[in-house]
Design a protein around this motif. Structure first.
Motif, PDB file in Angstrom:
ATOM      1  N   ASP A  45      52.660  -6.310 -65.105  1.00 35.66           N
ATOM      2  CA  ASP A  45      52.459  -7.092 -66.615  1.00 35.66           C
ATOM      3  C   ASP A  45      51.159  -7.246 -66.945  1.00 35.66           C
ATOM      4  O   ASP A  45      50.842  -7.123 -68.210  1.00 35.66           O
ATOM      5  N   GLU A  46      50.292  -7.851 -66.033  1.00 34.62           N
ATOM      6  CA  GLU A  46      48.974  -7.874 -66.216  1.00 34.62           C
ATOM      7  C   GLU A  46      48.193  -6.672 -66.829  1.00 34.62           C
ATOM      8  O   GLU A  46      47.321  -6.604 -67.733  1.00 34.62           O
ATOM      9  N   TYR A  47      48.471  -5.603 -66.119  1.00 34.44           N
ATOM     10  CA  TYR A  47      47.813  -4.371 -66.280  1.00 34.44           C
ATOM     11  C   TYR A  47      48.233  -3.755 -67.680  1.00 34.44           C
ATOM     12  O   TYR A  47      47.438  -3.052 -68.499  1.00 34.44           O
ATOM     13  N   LEU A  48      49.505  -3.836 -67.789  1.00 41.11           N
ATOM     14  CA  LEU A  48      49.888  -3.281 -69.312  1.00 41.11           C
ATOM     15  C   LEU A  48      49.382  -4.027 -70.367  1.00 41.11           C
ATOM     16  O   LEU A  48      48.984  -3.344 -71.304  1.00 41.11           O
ATOM     17  N   PHE A  49      49.388  -5.310 -70.377  1.00 38.71           N
ATOM     18  CA  PHE A  49      48.869  -5.989 -71.399  1.00 38.71           C
ATOM     19  C   PHE A  49      47.136  -5.690 -71.602  1.00 38.71           C
ATOM     20  O   PHE A  49      46.773  -5.595 -72.666  1.00 38.71           O
TER      21      PHE A  49
ATOM     22  N   TYR B  47      40.277 -13.134 -75.178  1.00 42.43           N
ATOM     23  CA  TYR B  47      41.836 -12.737 -75.784  1.00 42.43           C
ATOM     24  C   TYR B  47      42.765 -12.440 -74.676  1.00 42.43           C
ATOM     25  O   TYR B  47      43.791 -12.681 -74.511  1.00 42.43           O
ATOM     26  N   ILE B  48      42.131 -11.615 -73.607  1.00 42.43           N
ATOM     27  CA  ILE B  48      43.053 -11.155 -72.334  1.00 42.43           C
ATOM     28  C   ILE B  48      43.253 -12.544 -71.626  1.00 42.43           C
ATOM     29  O   ILE B  48      44.644 -12.616 -71.259  1.00 42.43           O
TER      30      ILE B  48
ATOM     31  N   ASN C  37      51.406  -8.237 -81.132  1.00 44.57           N
ATOM     32  CA  ASN C  37      51.011  -7.146 -80.313  1.00 44.57           C
ATOM     33  C   ASN C  37      52.068  -5.818 -80.831  1.00 44.57           C
ATOM     34  O   ASN C  37      51.494  -4.774 -81.031  1.00 44.57           O
ATOM     35  N   SER C  38      53.174  -6.247 -81.373  1.00 45.07           N
ATOM     36  CA  SER C  38      53.746  -4.922 -81.934  1.00 45.07           C
ATOM     37  C   SER C  38      53.232  -4.599 -82.995  1.00 45.07           C
ATOM     38  O   SER C  38      53.255  -3.064 -83.213  1.00 45.07           O
ATOM     39  N   LEU C  39      52.791  -5.340 -83.967  1.00 41.70           N
ATOM     40  CA  LEU C  39      51.978  -4.925 -85.098  1.00 41.70           C
ATOM     41  C   LEU C  39      50.968  -4.156 -84.867  1.00 41.70           C
ATOM     42  O   LEU C  39      50.425  -2.903 -85.438  1.00 41.70           O
ATOM     43  N   LEU C  40      50.228  -4.551 -83.743  1.00 37.85           N
ATOM     44  CA  LEU C  40      48.894  -3.784 -83.299  1.00 37.85           C
ATOM     45  C   LEU C  40      48.941  -2.551 -82.953  1.00 37.85           C
ATOM     46  O   LEU C  40      48.291  -1.645 -82.842  1.00 37.85           O
ATOM     47  N   LEU C  41      50.096  -2.474 -81.901  1.00 40.42           N
ATOM     48  CA  LEU C  41      50.634  -1.194 -81.315  1.00 40.42           C
ATOM     49  C   LEU C  41      50.991  -0.064 -82.201  1.00 40.42           C
ATOM     50  O   LEU C  41      50.525   0.954 -82.267  1.00 40.42           O
TER      51      LEU C  41
ATOM     52  N   ARG D 289      52.536 -11.810 -73.164  1.00 46.33           N
ATOM     53  CA  ARG D 289      52.912 -11.827 -74.821  1.00 46.33           C
ATOM     54  C   ARG D 289      52.874 -10.346 -75.049  1.00 46.33           C
ATOM     55  O   ARG D 289      52.536  -9.962 -76.358  1.00 46.33           O
ATOM     56  N   LEU D 290      53.180  -9.266 -74.303  1.00 49.15           N
ATOM     57  CA  LEU D 290      53.018  -7.947 -74.720  1.00 49.15           C
ATOM     58  C   LEU D 290      54.089  -7.657 -75.634  1.00 49.15           C
ATOM     59  O   LEU D 290      53.714  -6.615 -76.698  1.00 49.15           O
TER      60      LEU D 290
END
Length: 217
Positions: free
Chosen positions: A129-133, A48-49, A63-67, A57-58
């Motif tokens: 960006d990679e870290y945040l995702f 997934y990552i 991702n907004s739904l999961l957040l 795709r953050l």
């Protein structure tokens, strides 16, 4: 055998929150079933990552739904924790949940925005960006883990302080393992900017949750 009665509080609004979390998960799966299946296997495979972070795709609807699910699930867990430790038990109502949810949401969103601003200032957008995702994905998954735990605590039995602490400590350890794995992957970058990394940990990873604790308690 001596039976011990348990006071049952109204769970109508709690049921609505649980259904909201389940609805968000269903919406995410209907939106992209393949990515959802990869997401629920996050701790067994990093597919997934790898498949998602390259496309940045953050900020997608998925991702907004999961957040949002994470925010509701974690806030509900913290709300139940207030009851377990009997902090102002007489005020355990919907408004307390909203207070916790608003503060938690504020901290999560502000952290993301500040980290994006720092990335732009220091021209390290790719790494951040990679870290945040990476971080948001695993915390969304922890929100998913908390969902059945919340259901058990609400409808089956009232958790003891020891049980709640064990779950909380396990989640903290799990979060630390996830973060350390990313830090180790980017060890060279961190060592070259060690001072800024330590400053980041204190300001954006430790302080916000201490503030959350103080505001709620």
């Amino acid at each position: 055998m001596e039976f011990i009665t348990r006071e049952i509080l109204s769970t109508n609004w709690l049921t609505i929150l649980i259904l909201a979390c389940l609805s968000l998960l269903v919406a995410a799966k209907r939106l992209n079933a393949l990515r959802f299946n990869e997401f629920i296997m996050l701790f067994s495979t990093n597919k997934y990552i790898l498949s998602s972070q390259k496309a940045n795709r953050l900020s997608t609807v998925f991702n907004s739904l999961l957040l949002l699910m994470q925010i509701v699930s974690v806030s509900l867990f913290l709300y139940l924790g207030v009851g377990v430790f009997q902090w102002e038990v007489q005020s355990l109502e919907l408004n307390l949940f909203f207070k916790i949810a608003i503060v938690y949401t504020f901290i999560v969103i502000c952290k993301l925005l500040i980290e994006k601003i720092v990335a732009t200032i220091f021209s390290i957008d790719t790494v951040i960006d990679e870290y945040l995702f990476y971080k948001v994905s695993y915390r969304n998954f922890m929100g998913l883990i908390l969902l059945p735990i919340n259901i058990v605590f609400i409808y089956t039995f009232q958790a003891s302080q020891i049980a709640f602490l064990i779950i909380f400590i396990l989640l903290v350890i799990l979060n630390m393992i996830v973060m350390i794995s990313f830090y180790k992957k980017n060890e060279n970058i961190i060592l070259n900017h060690l001072f800024y990394f330590i400053l980041y940990l204190c300001a954006l990873e430790i302080a916000p949750y201490f503030i959350l604790y103080k505001l709620v308690s």
